[in-house]
Scaffold this motif. Structure first.
Motif, PDB file in Angstrom:
ATOM      1  N   GLY A 163       0.847  -1.180   0.000  1.00 65.79           N
ATOM      2  CA  GLY A 163       0.000   0.000   0.000  1.00 65.79           C
ATOM      3  C   GLY A 163       0.886   1.235   0.000  1.00 65.79           C
ATOM      4  O   GLY A 163       2.122   1.154   0.043  1.00 65.79           O
ATOM      5  N   VAL A 164       0.267   2.413  -0.059  1.00 64.67           N
ATOM      6  CA  VAL A 164       1.053   3.645  -0.103  1.00 64.67           C
ATOM      7  C   VAL A 164       1.935   3.733   1.144  1.00 64.67           C
ATOM      8  O   VAL A 164       1.475   3.510   2.260  1.00 64.67           O
ATOM      9  N   GLN A 165       3.199   4.030   0.933  1.00 65.76           N
ATOM     10  CA  GLN A 165       4.135   4.071   2.052  1.00 65.76           C
ATOM     11  C   GLN A 165       4.218   5.478   2.649  1.00 65.76           C
ATOM     12  O   GLN A 165       3.669   6.440   2.107  1.00 65.76           O
ATOM     13  N   MET A 166       4.906   5.559   3.760  1.00 62.83           N
ATOM     14  CA  MET A 166       5.109   6.849   4.412  1.00 62.83           C
ATOM     15  C   MET A 166       6.294   7.568   3.769  1.00 62.83           C
ATOM     16  O   MET A 166       7.115   6.960   3.074  1.00 62.83           O
ATOM     17  N   GLY A 167       6.379   8.871   4.028  1.00 59.04           N
ATOM     18  CA  GLY A 167       7.437   9.675   3.417  1.00 59.04           C
ATOM     19  C   GLY A 167       8.733   9.705   4.188  1.00 59.04           C
ATOM     20  O   GLY A 167       9.676  10.386   3.779  1.00 59.04           O
ATOM     21  N   GLY A 168       8.790   8.983   5.301  1.00 55.60           N
ATOM     22  CA  GLY A 168      10.053   8.834   6.000  1.00 55.60           C
ATOM     23  C   GLY A 168      10.196   9.663   7.268  1.00 55.60           C
ATOM     24  O   GLY A 168       9.312  10.428   7.665  1.00 55.60           O
ATOM     25  N   TRP A 169      11.359   9.502   7.893  1.00 58.29           N
ATOM     26  CA  TRP A 169      11.700  10.095   9.184  1.00 58.29           C
ATOM     27  C   TRP A 169      12.748  11.193   9.003  1.00 58.29           C
ATOM     28  O   TRP A 169      13.747  10.991   8.320  1.00 58.29           O
ATOM     29  N   TYR A 170      12.542  12.333   9.673  1.00 49.74           N
ATOM     30  CA  TYR A 170      13.400  13.500   9.479  1.00 49.74           C
ATOM     31  C   TYR A 170      13.826  14.051  10.841  1.00 49.74           C
ATOM     32  O   TYR A 170      13.030  14.130  11.768  1.00 49.74           O
ATOM     33  N   ARG A 171      15.081  14.463  10.883  1.00 57.23           N
ATOM     34  CA  ARG A 171      15.616  15.026  12.124  1.00 57.23           C
ATOM     35  C   ARG A 171      15.116  16.450  12.355  1.00 57.23           C
ATOM     36  O   ARG A 171      15.114  16.944  13.476  1.00 57.23           O
ATOM     37  N   LYS A 172      14.712  17.111  11.282  1.00 53.54           N
ATOM     38  CA  LYS A 172      14.151  18.454  11.384  1.00 53.54           C
ATOM     39  C   LYS A 172      12.968  18.565  10.422  1.00 53.54           C
ATOM     40  O   LYS A 172      12.809  17.756   9.510  1.00 53.54           O
ATOM     41  N   GLU A 173      12.130  19.574  10.620  1.00 52.94           N
ATOM     42  CA  GLU A 173      10.979  19.756   9.745  1.00 52.94           C
ATOM     43  C   GLU A 173      11.423  20.223   8.359  1.00 52.94           C
ATOM     44  O   GLU A 173      12.404  20.965   8.210  1.00 52.94           O
ATOM     45  N   VAL A 174      10.684  19.777   7.356  1.00 50.25           N
ATOM     46  CA  VAL A 174      10.925  20.216   5.979  1.00 50.25           C
ATOM     47  C   VAL A 174       9.598  20.755   5.442  1.00 50.25           C
ATOM     48  O   VAL A 174       8.675  19.997   5.169  1.00 50.25           O
ATOM     49  N   ASN A 175       9.518  22.067   5.311  1.00 50.62           N
ATOM     50  CA  ASN A 175       8.282  22.707   4.903  1.00 50.62           C
ATOM     51  C   ASN A 175       8.322  23.240   3.478  1.00 50.62           C
ATOM     52  O   ASN A 175       7.276  23.402   2.849  1.00 50.62           O
ATOM     53  N   THR A 176       9.506  23.519   2.979  1.00 47.91           N
ATOM     54  CA  THR A 176       9.651  24.090   1.648  1.00 47.91           C
ATOM     55  C   THR A 176      10.718  23.326   0.875  1.00 47.91           C
ATOM     56  O   THR A 176      11.492  22.538   1.448  1.00 47.91           O
ATOM     57  N   VAL A 177      10.783  23.580  -0.413  1.00 47.65           N
ATOM     58  CA  VAL A 177      11.824  22.955  -1.236  1.00 47.65           C
ATOM     59  C   VAL A 177      13.204  23.403  -0.762  1.00 47.65           C
ATOM     60  O   VAL A 177      14.168  22.631  -0.798  1.00 47.65           O
ATOM     61  N   ALA A 178      13.292  24.631  -0.279  1.00 47.08           N
ATOM     62  CA  ALA A 178      14.574  25.125   0.240  1.00 47.08           C
ATOM     63  C   ALA A 178      15.063  24.272   1.401  1.00 47.08           C
ATOM     64  O   ALA A 178      16.280  24.058   1.570  1.00 47.08           O
ATOM     65  N   ASP A 179      14.133  23.743   2.184  1.00 43.28           N
ATOM     66  CA  ASP A 179      14.508  22.890   3.318  1.00 43.28           C
ATOM     67  C   ASP A 179      15.086  21.547   2.861  1.00 43.28           C
ATOM     68  O   ASP A 179      15.723  20.845   3.656  1.00 43.28           O
ATOM     69  N   MET A 180      14.854  21.193   1.609  1.00 48.26           N
ATOM     70  CA  MET A 180      15.345  19.918   1.083  1.00 48.26           C
ATOM     71  C   MET A 180      16.784  20.017   0.589  1.00 48.26           C
ATOM     72  O   MET A 180      17.445  18.987   0.390  1.00 48.26           O
ATOM     73  N   GLN A 181      17.271  21.249   0.399  1.00 46.80           N
ATOM     74  CA  GLN A 181      18.599  21.433  -0.166  1.00 46.80           C
ATOM     75  C   GLN A 181      19.681  20.835   0.734  1.00 46.80           C
ATOM     76  O   GLN A 181      19.785  21.180   1.920  1.00 46.80           O
ATOM     77  N   GLN A 306       6.038  12.552  15.429  1.00 46.33           N
ATOM     78  CA  GLN A 306       5.251  13.742  15.131  1.00 46.33           C
ATOM     79  C   GLN A 306       4.877  13.716  13.649  1.00 46.33           C
ATOM     80  O   GLN A 306       5.725  13.895  12.781  1.00 46.33           O
ATOM     81  N   LEU A 307       3.606  13.474  13.385  1.00 47.34           N
ATOM     82  CA  LEU A 307       3.138  13.339  12.013  1.00 47.34           C
ATOM     83  C   LEU A 307       3.109  14.687  11.309  1.00 47.34           C
ATOM     84  O   LEU A 307       2.658  15.694  11.862  1.00 47.34           O
ATOM     85  N   ARG A 308       3.605  14.676  10.079  1.00 46.91           N
ATOM     86  CA  ARG A 308       3.607  15.867   9.240  1.00 46.91           C
ATOM     87  C   ARG A 308       3.270  15.458   7.814  1.00 46.91           C
ATOM     88  O   ARG A 308       3.748  14.425   7.336  1.00 46.91           O
ATOM     89  N   SER A 309       2.509  16.282   7.129  1.00 46.62           N
ATOM     90  CA  SER A 309       2.265  16.035   5.706  1.00 46.62           C
ATOM     91  C   SER A 309       3.219  16.905   4.891  1.00 46.62           C
ATOM     92  O   SER A 309       3.542  18.033   5.293  1.00 46.62           O
ATOM     93  N   PHE A 310       3.684  16.367   3.771  1.00 45.78           N
ATOM     94  CA  PHE A 310       4.499  17.175   2.874  1.00 45.78           C
ATOM     95  C   PHE A 310       3.673  18.354   2.388  1.00 45.78           C
ATOM     96  O   PHE A 310       2.471  18.220   2.086  1.00 45.78           O
ATOM     97  N   SER A 311       4.306  19.506   2.290  1.00 47.21           N
ATOM     98  CA  SER A 311       3.605  20.695   1.822  1.00 47.21           C
ATOM     99  C   SER A 311       3.252  20.565   0.344  1.00 47.21           C
ATOM    100  O   SER A 311       3.854  19.776  -0.397  1.00 47.21           O
ATOM    101  N   GLU A 312       2.271  21.346  -0.078  1.00 47.22           N
ATOM    102  CA  GLU A 312       1.883  21.354  -1.483  1.00 47.22           C
ATOM    103  C   GLU A 312       3.052  21.802  -2.355  1.00 47.22           C
ATOM    104  O   GLU A 312       3.230  21.302  -3.473  1.00 47.22           O
ATOM    105  N   GLU A 313       3.873  22.701  -1.847  1.00 48.63           N
ATOM    106  CA  GLU A 313       5.044  23.150  -2.595  1.00 48.63           C
ATOM    107  C   GLU A 313       5.994  21.988  -2.885  1.00 48.63           C
ATOM    108  O   GLU A 313       6.459  21.811  -4.017  1.00 48.63           O
ATOM    109  N   ILE A 314       6.265  21.190  -1.882  1.00 51.76           N
ATOM    110  CA  ILE A 314       7.183  20.063  -2.063  1.00 51.76           C
ATOM    111  C   ILE A 314       6.558  19.023  -2.985  1.00 51.76           C
ATOM    112  O   ILE A 314       7.231  18.482  -3.879  1.00 51.76           O
ATOM    113  N   MET A 315       5.284  18.735  -2.807  1.00 50.20           N
ATOM    114  CA  MET A 315       4.620  17.739  -3.645  1.00 50.20           C
ATOM    115  C   MET A 315       4.617  18.159  -5.113  1.00 50.20           C
ATOM    116  O   MET A 315       4.902  17.356  -6.014  1.00 50.20           O
ATOM    117  N   ASN A 316       4.301  19.411  -5.379  1.00 52.22           N
ATOM    118  CA  ASN A 316       4.284  19.891  -6.760  1.00 52.22           C
ATOM    119  C   ASN A 316       5.670  19.857  -7.385  1.00 52.22           C
ATOM    120  O   ASN A 316       5.837  19.486  -8.552  1.00 52.22           O
TER     121      ASN A 316
END
Length: 379
Positions: A163-181, A306-316
């Motif tokens: 089934g659809v998997q989770m997006g993983g575990w992160y040491r810090k929050e990632v809210n924007t594409v800049a946070d992924m750099q 702590q559950l978080r959904s990926f932002s629309e910015e990151i998904m797009n």
């Protein structure tokens, strides 16, 4: 002098005895032919998964059990966990070269060898598990995959889905594409090439090394599977932010790969039996995950996740990156292009359909759950 009834009875008994002997002889003579039609098969299976992952590893054992029971003990498969014969990521190669007859694995583990391997497993932003089953069994997906696999001496059948998997575990929050750099992330397969376009630095790390790598800060994030499997590994202690969805694995198919030369040697009824056992396991694994994941997610949340959904910015941005990757791979690899393009029409139709009855019903029921109307009444 014997009367006529006595003579008739003796004649009948003699004839019956001769007939019984003839029938027994016929049965004896037929036995070798039956044995030839249902020979004893002894295969070895290399799994890509450790025994601790009982649901996904258990898929290989389930197929073996079903085959043995349905063949009256004549079709036997001995299952070996990752590392017992070959490392987990080499299981498919072991079936190709004949080290083992079969492997239980996910095709995208071999995407570096040929990107077309990933098409039979999962591609980011394609199908949910239910849509993938429809495409596989009725949309030609199995045949499309096997046309490619024939070039590497394999044949495969769906044999599990998480089934659809989770997006993983992160040491810090990632809210924007800049946070992924520069984010160092353990992520496998083709998904690594997609998130790399967002600035992520993909890392190939074995499952047993993920926790210490997160704990030491060697990596910043890691994806694994979903709540049931993740709950066993304690990631929330060192990387508390648990993101969803795992857009790179909306419905990943675990496959039963068979050395094609060995498969071709099977009698036709064994081939049919094998396909049937794989399909049963395919659907049963998904049902197991669907049953176990809800409880596991509640346990994870209670223990600090702590559950978080990926932002629309990151998904797009990820969706656009995936399409770039598909264009690049289609230009380079005809086997990839053929399989990917075969999925597109049904993908469009599926999401058009799914937003009607299915989505509307699920959304209504989710609203009832949030309003507390689905919980059992207290006696």
């Amino acid at each position: 002098m014997k009367d006529s009834k006595t003579l008739h009875r003796r004649s009948f008994l003699t004839t019956a005895s001769v007939g019984g002997v003839a029938a027994a002889a016929g049965a004896t003579l037929a036995a070798p032919a039956i044995a030839q039609e249902s020979p004893t098969i002894n295969w070895r299976l290399a799994s890509s998964f450790p025994k601790s992952l009982d649901t996904i590893y258990g898929g290989g054992e389930e197929i073996a059990t079903r085959l043995k029971e349905a063949s009256d003990g004549k079709f036997n498969i001995q299952v070996f966990a990752a590392g017992e014969i070959v490392p987990g990521l080499d299981a498919i190669n072991a079936a190709t070269d004949g080290t083992v007859e079969t492997a239980h694995s996910v095709g995208y583990y071999n995407w570096g060898k040929n990107p077309a391997f990933a098409c039979g497993a999962d591609l980011p932003f394609t199908f949910s598990a239910r849509a993938k089953a429809a495409y596989n069994y009725h949309g030609g997906g199995i045949d499309q995959y096997n046309q490619f696999l024939e070039t590497v001496n394999l044949v495969a059948f769906p044999a599990g889905n998480t089934g659809v998997q989770m997006g993983g575990w992160y040491r810090k929050e990632v809210n924007t594409v800049a946070d992924m750099q520069g984010l160092k992330m353990r992520i496998s397969g083709l998904a690594g090439r997609v998130v790399e376009k967002l600035g992520v630095v993909p890392q190939q790390i074995a499952g047993g090394d993920i926790y210490p790598s997160l704990e030491k800060g060697t990596i910043d994030a890691a994806e694994w599977v979903g709540p049931y499997d993740d709950n066993k590994l304690g990631f929330q202690k060192v990387a508390p932010y648990y993101y969803y969805p795992g857009f790179w694995e909306g419905g990943p198919t675990v496959s039963f790969f068979v050395n094609k030369a060995k498969y071709d040697e099977l009698p036709e009824h064994y081939k049919s039996l094998l396909r049937t056992c794989c399909q049963a396991t395919d659907q049963n694994m998904l049902a197991k995950y669907d049953f176990k994941n809800p409880t596991a997610l509640k346990e994870l949340a209670a223990s600090g996740a702590q559950l978080r959904s990926f932002s629309e910015e990151i998904m797009n941005a990820a969706f656009a990156a995936a399409n770039e990757v598909y264009a690049e791979l289609s230009a380079e690899n005809e086997h990839f292009k053929r399989q990917y393009e075969a999925q597109l029409q049904f993908r469009d139709d599926w999401y058009l359909y799914n937003q009607t009855a299915e989505y509307t019903f699920d959304t209504f029921m989710m609203i009832q759950q949030r309003n507390g109307k689905l919980a059992p009444t207290q006696g």
